[in-house]
Design an enzyme around this catalytic site. Structure first.
Site, PDB file in Angstrom:
ATOM      1  CG  ASP A 278      44.262  35.098  38.982  1.00  0.00           C
ATOM      2  OD1 ASP A 278      45.338  34.609  39.111  1.00  0.00           O
ATOM      3  OD2 ASP A 278      43.286  34.750  39.513  1.00  0.00           O
TER       4      ASP A 278
HETATM    5  C1  BGC Z   1      44.440  32.320  41.500  1.00  0.00           C
HETATM    6  C2  BGC Z   1      45.163  33.668  42.255  1.00  0.00           C
HETATM    7  C3  BGC Z   1      46.450  33.198  42.622  1.00  0.00           C
HETATM    8  C4  BGC Z   1      47.352  32.897  41.559  1.00  0.00           C
HETATM    9  C5  BGC Z   1      48.723  32.475  41.907  1.00  0.00           C
HETATM   10  C6  BGC Z   1      45.573  31.919  40.365  1.00  0.00           C
HETATM   11  O1  BGC Z   1      45.074  30.847  39.859  1.00  0.00           O
HETATM   12  O2  BGC Z   1      43.095  32.681  40.769  1.00  0.00           O
HETATM   13  O3  BGC Z   1      44.124  33.906  43.241  1.00  0.00           O
HETATM   14  O4  BGC Z   1      47.021  34.462  43.444  1.00  0.00           O
HETATM   15  O5  BGC Z   1      47.024  31.687  40.995  1.00  0.00           O
HETATM   16  O6  BGC Z   1      48.885  31.213  42.656  1.00  0.00           O
END
Ligand code: BGC
Length: 744
Positions: A278
């Site tokens: 993530d």
């Molecule tokens: C989130 C994810 C997301 C990623 C990209 C993160 O902060 O937890 O769910 O896909 O950002 O935007």
């Protein structure tokens, strides 16, 4: 026979192409330098940022140097063409980029939030929504969506409850698989589909106190029984990628959690795809205190089985050193790179890097009229009717020019992302065209006028804020009307990541507004725009009709009008429990019994509260319609079965109302004498039955040995003889029941 031939043929083709891709991957890998390999594992953010800011100096320079394998969150179509050109034409090996994007509830056409979609219990509808969303995103040059989010949660405080399918692992698993099917279609290389990314692996929905990014600690039993099933279902549906979670799980950050990734996902489930971190979750292992520096974090995450580094640059800074110092092997790096390259081959990017950057499709495949039609259906199918005293709804035609008031902070709001969520990044963060949303007033007013009403709209407060209007505005607006539709709820921008709350009451002075309106002594319908379960006990007792509308997206007003005027019937059912008090949280239907269950409020020495009932305000699976459906008693030919046999039960449902309805008939079990304590109810099956007025339909439910199996004390998934209860009903509480016996 023909079908078997077809599937064998497809299987054969897939195997041939897998082998061919493998040969190409090995040939390419043999040419790559270590830096180029590490570059493929690096994903860099674009013009939209959802995390803490990461400096992106001159992306094109980094692409040219082979330092980037993938980009995320780029909205600009032409820029994506330029970046792909640089990757393909100006790097030594010409490896194409993959563009990832969060397509959470639509890309350009915005659908109800995922939690709302789950309330439809309609898998085909959900699959279709994902198919359309993928089509739009792919037409805009995206190849990969960070969806589905399959985190089961029992915590309404968590802002991200809206992204999932609610509290039930069974419903969640079916929805997870449907989302993967809709997103990926039949082939990843089809340029109208996207690769799916199942997130957040794992445990994120169980963060302590509902506070985003917080700690998660749970038993292996709970992990396997509640958290993992939707991930397993998505893996089984061939989801191309997974994403790590931000949280620690039992002390180990998920991104470096070998048990989760290598043992379970890649080992037990034999899943072959690629795992992306993530946003900077590799780097955050250092902040968790579980890694010393970039080198250590890189080693630990790669060793656990993670592959690609999203937005943090940790691998860029630390992986080479980790290799030099013997903390990881070249073979491990190669394996991660192989997985990234395989995805690129499977997406067809090596055959044609501009496959998803087709200008014609970009013009024609976005915001089609039929997408709106699907969105309108989705809105109507996802709203849930909680209360309907004296049949206030549906609103009947009038010949005497009766007056209706549509009032409240969400009557006709143009607030930023109201009726949707922050997770509509395909529209941009802020400067999107809010006129694309049909507000409640815009949908309801013409529909009600056509039925003979005089309709007045009073949008209270500016731009969907709920604290700045005066009660006297509500009072004055409601003078002389015959019916009030009060639109209340949460701001769109308060829904999603990093948007947890410590108070789940209907926010601001909206309850006060409802009280003011109720002094007019005419029926009041409350329509709630929410992204999570909220507490509104006063309304439950005093308001005549209550509709949970969630955040419905572009077709808000039209879908709402279809329901309130009775053009369509309500079918939605809650996929998550609504508590009476925040203090009850976590409150969920599939809890254990305790040794002292409370059956009556106030009984001392039982498991309860002095100041609150233990029961929910509205239970899982609950939702009314305009047509009361009767359930017969449950019948079964055999009430005793062997441990390897399936229990078969029958029930008849009858529509006693005046409107056709799609009834969601739910089947639960309880194991009364297992090896460990089992939940008081577990959803095992449901059927969606269409019933015309007066229709009666016999239904059959089968409970197989697998349905009865659970993770026992030795962590073995098995079923055993004993007494069980079967429940069939219209919610987790309103059920018919029957006992049956399982013998050796
Ligand atoms: C989130 C994810 C997301 C990623 C990209 C993160 O902060 O937890 O769910 O896909 O950002 O935007």
């Amino acid at each position: 026979m023909r079908l078997i031939f077809y599937f064998s043929f497809v299987f054969l083709l897939q195997n041939i192409s897998f082998a061919q891709n493998n040969a190409k991957i090995e040939a390419l890998l043999a040419k790559m330098t270590l830096d180029e390999k590490i570059g493929q594992l690096n994903q860099v953010p674009g013009d939209i940022s959802t995390g803490t800011d990461v400096k992106v100096d001159n992306i094109l320079v980094q692409i040219r140097e082979g330092k980037i394998g993938s980009l995320l969150s780029h909205t600009n179509f032409d820029n994506k063409i330029i970046m792909q050109q640089v990757a393909v034409k100006e790097t030594r090996l010409g490896i194409p980029l993959i563009f990832g994007f969060d397509v959470i509830h639509g890309y350009k056409t915005i659908f109800p939030i995922p939690l709302a979609q789950a309330a439809s219990w309609n898998l085909k509808l959900i699959e279709n929504i994902e198919q359309v969303s993928a089509m739009e995103a792919a037409a805009d040059g995206q190849n990969w969506t960070f969806s589905p989010m399959v985190d089961v949660t029992r915590d309404p405080r968590w802002g991200r409850a809206m992204e999932g399918a609610g509290e039930d692992p069974y419903l969640g698993s079916l929805i997870a698989a449907a989302r993967v099917r809709g997103t990926q279609g039949r082939s990843l290389s089809d340029p109208t589909t996207l690769a799916a990314c199942v997130k957040h692996y794992a445990g994120y929905g169980f963060i302590e106190a509902g506070r985003d990014y917080n700690t998660v600690d749970m038993s292996e039993q709970r992990l396997r029984e509640i958290v993992l099933p939707p991930f397993k279902a998505a893996a089984k549906a061939d989801a191309a990628t997974f994403m790590n979670a931000f949280n620690t799980l039992n002390g180990t950050p998920a991104s470096m959690n070998k048990h989760l990734i290598t043992d379970i996902l890649r080992g037990e489930w034999n899943w072959k795809g690629m795992i992306v971190s993530d946003w900077n979750s590799f780097g955050e292992t250092i902040v968790h205190g579980a890694a010393a520096d970039d080198e250590d974090a890189s080693a630990k995450c790669l060793n656990a089985g993670s592959d690609m580094d999203m937005a943090g640059g940790t691998f860029q800074r630390g992986l080479k050193k980790a290799l030099e110092n013997g903390k990881v092997t070249q073979a491990q790096i190669d394996e991660a790179v192989r997985r990234v390259l395989r995805l690129k081959f499977e997406l067809g990017l090596f055959d044609d890097p501009y496959k998803y950057l087709n200008k014609e499709r970009h013009k024609t495949n976005i915001e089609k009229k039929e997408y709106r039609t699907l969105a309108r259906t989705a809105v109507a199918e996802s709203m849930v009717l909680l209360k309907n005293n004296n049949d206030v709804l549906p609103i009947k035609p009038t010949t005497t020019k009766k007056k209706i008031l549509i009032v409240g902070p969400y009557a006709d709001s143009r607030g930023n992302k109201d009726y949707m969520s922050f997770w509509t990044l395909g529209l941009g963060m802020r400067d999107y065209d809010s006129t694309k949303v049909v507000t409640p007033a815009q949908g309801l007013k013409p529909a009600l006028e056509a039925m003979g009403y005089e309709v007045k709209v009073a949008q209270l407060g500016k731009n969907g804020t709920y604290d700045v209007f005066a009660q006297k505005d509500a009072y004055e607006a409601s003078a002389g009307v015959d019916l009030i539709i009060a639109c209340v709820g949460e701001q769109g921008m308060n829904c999603g990541e990093s948007r947890s709350v410590a108070d789940i009451h209907l926010p601001g002075n909206q309850e006060e507004m409802l009280k003011t309106l109720k002094t007019r002594n005419v029926p009041v319908v409350m329509v709630l725009f929410n992204s999570r379960p909220l507490v509104f006990n006063w309304a439950s007792e005093n308001i005549d009709a209550i509709v949970v509308a969630w955040q419905p997206g572009f077709e808000t007003g039209n879908g709402l009008a279809d329901l309130l005027t009775g053009k369509t019937n309500f079918t939605g059912r809650l996929p998550i429990t609504f508590p009476r008090n925040l203090g009850q949280v976590p409150l969920y239907y599939n809890h254990l019994s305790t040794g002292r269950p409370q059956t009556k409020f106030g009984t001392l020495w039982t498991s309860g509260y002095l100041d609150s009932e233990t029961t929910p305000a509205y239970p899982f699976g609950f939702g009314l319609s305009y047509s009361p459906v009767d359930y017969s008693e449950i019948r079964a030919e055999r009430s005793t079965i062997g441990n390897d046999e399936t229990f078969v039960a029958n029930i008849t449902v009858t529509n006693n109302g005046k409107m056709a309805v799609d009834e969601i008939v739910q089947c639960y079990i309880r194991d009364l004498s297992a090896d460990i304590a089992r939940p008081v109810k577990e959803l095992k099956s449901f059927l969606r039955v269409h019933l015309e007025p007066g229709d009666s339909k016999p239904l059959q439910f089968n409970i197989s040995p697998e349905d009865r199996s659970y993770w026992n004390q030795d962590l073995k998934f098995k079923c055993d003889p004993g007494q069980m209860t079967l429940f069939i009903g219209s919610s987790s509480e309103k059920v018919k029941k029957m006992e049956f016996n399982v013998v050796k």
